[in-house]
Design an enzyme around this catalytic site. Structure first.
Site, PDB file in Angstrom:
ATOM      1  N   SER A 183       0.794  -1.231   0.000  1.00 30.84           N
ATOM      2  CA  SER A 183       0.000   0.000   0.000  1.00 30.84           C
ATOM      3  C   SER A 183       0.822   1.275   0.000  1.00 30.84           C
ATOM      4  CB  SER A 183      -0.916   0.016   1.225  1.00 30.84           C
ATOM      5  OG  SER A 183      -1.768  -1.096   1.187  1.00 30.84           O
ATOM      6  N   HIS A 188     -15.473   0.826   1.473  1.00 33.40           N
ATOM      7  CA  HIS A 188     -15.279   2.130   2.113  1.00 33.40           C
ATOM      8  C   HIS A 188     -16.358   3.131   1.771  1.00 33.40           C
ATOM      9  CE1 HIS A 188     -11.161   0.431   2.210  1.00 33.40           C
ATOM     10  NE2 HIS A 188     -11.155   1.024   3.402  1.00 33.40           N
ATOM     11  N   CYS A 232      -7.770   2.590   0.603  1.00 32.48           N
ATOM     12  CA  CYS A 232      -8.824   1.915  -0.148  1.00 32.48           C
ATOM     13  C   CYS A 232      -8.285   1.350  -1.456  1.00 32.48           C
ATOM     14  CB  CYS A 232      -9.967   2.889  -0.444  1.00 32.48           C
ATOM     15  SG  CYS A 232     -11.217   2.169  -1.507  1.00 32.48           S
TER      16      CYS A 232
END
Lengths: 632, 364
Positions: free
Chosen positions: A320, A363, A376
């Site tokens: 991420s 989300h 997300c």
């Protein structure tokens, strides 16, 4: 008559003898003239070689200081024991007696001698680099009793690393190898040179110049007096950009965490490396006086590969932490604005395949800031898909990913951010748009080194200057400190401040709002950061392997602080750290120390418990569902 | 016995040259043996005592008419043989050889006195025979030489034993030995040499000779001394390194520097200049002694002088050649200079005989 005859004969024969004697003595005189006058120079040289011996005086290597002038690496006095074969009558006897006296294996001593056999016989062959006092005493006693006249005990400076901090940064020293000798004319066999790290890169500055002592020895090799002594010149003193306190904070926190991993902390304004670590480390002191075989083989066969410098040589999936590069690319390419929203239902379909968000419930509608904060996946799948892999590659490269950082350490490896060009060249295949989806969240073929992640964060922190991380701040040749200008940045772009601010805001929210990096929060310091976790092995593979630790996910935390006008940027990579949050906990101590020092507050004590979250991801399959999909 | 007028006939020049060489020797012994790192050595003092005793012995051999000595030479010869036999069975062993009779303060080496003894007995033998010596004369004289030679060689001390051969050759030559006999001897020596190499020589002797031919084949062993000797002499140069400033002798690269290799040390420290002085002194001593042989009143005196001189000259020439590394290393000292009491006393006593002959050239 007979008498007279006889008298004459005696006289004659005496004359013959007289002439004979004169001839003999003339021959002697001519012989001596030939030896002493005609061939004098040759014999003079031989006589000098006989009784004069030149002993090298090893120069101490330059001392290394941290940015505050604190000594990081110095030298200590040690005793080396060597054999000088020049006047050795019986080398075998010397070897066997010396190994007995030193308590060493005769075979290993013989091996050392054999290795240097072709060198000139006046050059000492070092048997023990760092002798114990007992060994020195034993040899000295036998030298005095003329049992070992050909063995020399010398005081030599030996590299000392007071604390075993930053082992991979300093590197280690060792005896020069044959290849190095043949590549450089100023090196000779037996020299101690840097073999890795700063010791290697700045070896020429650090080495100094050996001196020499010419002594008179007698026929048994005993030194009678010194003829001439050229003192050695110490190597140049170097000031590194390292901040001892930050470095120690990194290593303390890692030690408490129990993780292996890497950390690189930079000054984002110029690329000065404040801290640099790779764990597990080794003790550079073990190399300083010649590493013994057992220690060496233990280091090379260790499964954790302590000699490997993870910070510059380990390439890992960024997970991420890659998302900011995708976000910035989309902003700069004008594909989205910070307010661009994506609705995340927990998964999304691209090119006929279902890609899951890590949050199974989704989300909802998120903009860029919140997408970063919440990490997300669906948001970045969407944006990445809109961008295409080549634009991602372009911006990731400008931010420092997938390229070498140019740090002044040897053997840096390069990460990878894929592109259509790369795939065509490498795999001879076309890039499939579906592959871009995984790349958008830092999965797939994306790999990075920790140092490149630090550059990435520094570039985001300083507004687009891809600084070159560097370790050398100043040098002292004995005439005071002279600052070394920092190396030029690798590239420089002007990022639109408004667009950059959106990324920064997102990162700030990760730490200071509802994000995953809350453990790195420091009140009043506006830490901006991003966690990431990346699988070492697919979930399926992991289920099959049924092992524990070394297959757990890697944890990342990348950061800079404060959000506006950052002073520090960096990365904590926790190998098998399971969650990025655990890396963030390590970062907290580092940041806390940095700011305490900056503010003049007392430094925080080393943490005793990082309150790590060691719950295995496998126990929470819903969190990993999306990733599982990618790994197919 | 010692008439006053004889005093005026003493060859003072020869005497001065002899003692000058002794003094040179003492100086070099002092230089090589007084090494502060090894504690003071008093070898030079011992040498001075030996010179003193030698001077007394010289006065003895000078005072009594040499004809008295030659008359009694058979007794001297038998006494000498007895001493050599005694040494052979009861002498002190040093460095693998039985050469010495311990006399408390120092060790007596009878073989050193054998040279003068053989010179006396040969002088007497040839002095009594008229005309050219016959084969029988030569055989008997040769036997008289070989008996002590064999005993000394058995010690073993081949070096000293060999010095007896020149005594025989010189006296026989002067006595009129035909030149062709000398030729036969040389020829037979050449023929015997390979046989001797195969059977008679010991291994260490063979290695000495073979390393002489090529010293580098055993640079750390037997060839070492020879190489070091050449370095020592060669590095001395024209003017030398200065008294006690030599490196080869002082630092003991050259073994037994005060003994067998004292001339090398002289060459190193005093240079070619010192070498010329020493060679000149020796040459003067030898030529002056030959002069004494020429002046001798009778054949007996000539033979005696030459007999004494033969072993001396042989030893001087051989030792100096060896000290320059130009001859195989043998344990032969340099008479008058090398450290060694017996050698010094015997040599000075022998020169007493030389002076004796010259001094009494007018007496009846």
């Amino acid at each position: 008559m007979a008498f007279h005859e006889e008298r004459r004969r005696v006289g004659l024969r005496l004359s013959v003898l007289q002439y004979l004697v004169v001839v003999l003595f003339s021959a002697l005189a001519i012989s001596f003239w030939y030896l002493q006058v005609v061939q004098h120079d040759r014999f003079q040289e031989m006589a000098d070689n006989n009784h004069q011996r030149t002993l090298p005086l090893r120069a101490p290597r330059g001392v290394l200081f941290d940015r505050d002038g604190r000594v990081l690496v110095e030298n200590r006095h040690s005793y080396s024991i060597s054999i000088v074969r020049e006047h050795t009558q019986d080398l075998n006897r010397t070897i066997s007696l010396l190994s007995k006296v030193l308590g060493l294996q005769e075979a290993s001593v013989r091996e050392i001698v054999d290795r240097h056999r072709r060198e000139p016989s006046y050059r000492p062959i070092t048997i023990v680099q760092d002798a114990t006092l007992a060994q020195v005493a034993a040899v000295t006693a036998r030298r005095l009793s003329s049992e070992l006249p050909d063995v020399v005990v010398q005081q030599v400076p030996t590299r000392q690393y007071p604390e075993t901090l930053a082992a991979h940064l300093f590197g280690y020293v060792g005896e020069v190898n044959d290849a190095q000798v043949s590549n450089a004319d100023d090196l000779k066999s037996g020299d101690i040179v840097g073999q890795s790290g700063v010791e290697k890169v700045y070896n020429a500055m650090l080495m100094g110049e050996d001196g020499a002592k010419r002594v008179v020895v007698n026929s048994t090799g005993r030194e009678i007096r010194t003829l001439e002594e050229i003192p050695p010149t110490e190597g140049k003193r170097l000031q590194l950009t390292i901040d001892y306190d930050v470095q120690k904070a990194v290593e303390d926190a890692f030690a408490v965490s129990g993780f292996n991993g890497a950390a690189v902390v930079l000054d984002p304004s110029n690329g000065e490396v404040l801290a640099f670590a790779s764990l597990p480390a080794y003790d550079p002191n073990a190399f300083a006086a010649g590493i013994d075989r057992n220690t060496w083989s233990a280091l090379t066969t260790d499964e954790d590969r302590p000699l490997n410098d993870r910070a510059i040589q380990g390439t890992y999936s960024p997970g991420s932490t890659f998302k900011m590069a995708v976000g910035l690319a989309a902003l700069e390419e004008g594909i989205i604005t910070p307010d661009f929203k994506v609705f995340c239902p927990g998964h999304a379909n691209f090119y006929g395949r279902d890609f899951k968000c890590w949050k199974r419930g989704g989300h909802g509608a998120v903009d860029l800031r919140h997408a970063i904060e919440q990490s997300c996946d669906v948001y970045f799948y969407t944006v990445g898909n809109m961008l295409g892999v080549d634009k991602i590659n372009k911006w990731a490269t400008l931010l420092g990913l997938g390229v070498k950082s140019g740090i002044d350490l040897p053997n840096e490896r390069q990460g990878l951010v894929p592109s259509t060009e790369w795939k065509r060249q490498r795999m001879k295949e076309k890039w499939y748009a579906g592959e871009t989806i995984s790349v958008s969240i830092g999965q797939g073929q994306v790999s990075v080194t920790p140092v490149s992640m630090a550059v990435y964060m520094a570039t985001l922190a300083n507004g687009g200057t891809r600084v070159t991380p560097h370790l050398l701040k100043a040098m002292d040749e004995g005439t005071g400190w002279k600052p070394i200008p920092p190396p030029a940045p690798q590239s420089k772009i002007d990022i639109d401040p408004d667009k950059l601010q959106a990324i920064r805001d997102g990162l700030w929210m990760v730490v200071n709002a509802a994000g995953t990096g809350g453990t790195a929060r420091i009140v009043g310091k506006d830490v901006a950061g991003k966690t990431g976790s990346a699988q070492v092995i697919s979930n399926a593979g992991r289920m099959a392997a049924r092992t524990t630790k070394n297959l757990r996910d890697n944890g990342w935390f990348v950061f800079f602080a404060p959000r506006d006008n950052p002073k520090i940027a960096g990365v904590i990579f926790a190998e098998h750290g399971i969650h990025g949050g655990n890396a963030a906990r390590i970062s907290h101590h580092v940041l806390d120390t940095f700011f305490a020092k900056q503010d003049g507050r007392p430094l925080p004590p080393p943490p005793t418990d990082l309150k790590l979250d060691l719950s295995d991801a496998m126990a929470q399959p819903h969190e990993r569902a999306a990733r599982e999909e990618q790994d197919r | 016995m010692f008439e006053r007028r004889l005093y005026y006939h003493i060859d003072w020049a020869l005497l001065i040259a002899i003692f000058a060489l002794c003094a040179l020797g003492v100086a070099m012994i002092y230089s090589t043996t007084s090494d502060p790192t090894r504690g003071n050595s008093h070898l030079y003092v011992t040498q001075l005592y030996a010179i003193g005793i030698g001077a007394v012995a010289m006065v003895c051999t000078l005072s009594i008419d040499y004809r008295t000595f030659t008359d009694k030479s058979h007794l001297i010869y038998i006494g000498l043989l007895a001493l050599l036999l005694y040494v052979l069975f009861l002498g002190t062993v040093q460095m693998g050889a039985r050469r010495w009779i311990p006399l408390g303060v120092f060790n007596l080496q009878p073989s050193e006195f054998a040279k003068a003894g053989v010179a006396l007995v040969l002088a007497k033998y040839f002095g009594e025979t008229r005309g050219m010596p016959s084969w029988t004369d030569l055989a008997i004289a040769g036997g008289l030489t070989c008996l002590p030679l064999a005993l000394i060689a058995k010690e073993p001390d081949l070096g000293t034993a060999v010095t007896l051969i020149p005594v025989f050759l010189a006296v026989a030559y002067l006595a009129g030995m035909q030149m062709r006999i000398l030729g036969y001897m040389a020829l037979s020596l050449v023929l015997i040499a390979p046989v001797a190499w195969k059977f008679a020589l010991k291994d260490y002797q063979k290695s000495r000779i073979s390393t002489f031919i090529d010293p580098s084949q055993d640079a750390k062993g037997a060839g070492y001394q020879q190489i070091q000797a050449r370095i020592t002499v060669g590095s001395g140069g024209l003017k030398g390194k200065g008294y006690m400033q030599g490196t080869q002798g002082q630092l003991r690269f050259l073994p037994v520097a005060h003994n067998d290799f004292i001339f090398s040390v002289l060459a190193e420290e005093q240079g070619f200049a010192g070498v010329l002085v020493a060679l000149g002194l020796y040459l003067f001593v030898i030529l002056r002694s030959l002069e004494a042989a020429r002046l001798a009143k009778d054949r007996l005196g000539s033979y005696l002088v030459l007999g004494v001189l033969a072993s001396f000259t042989f030893q001087v020439v051989y030792n100096i050649t060896m000290s320059a590394g130009l001859a195989p290393v043998k344990g032969l000292t340099l008479p008058l200079m090398s450290y060694g009491g017996s050698s010094m006393i015997a040599t000075l006593a022998a020169f007493g005989l030389v002076l004796n002959v010259r001094m009494r050239r007018f007496t009846n």
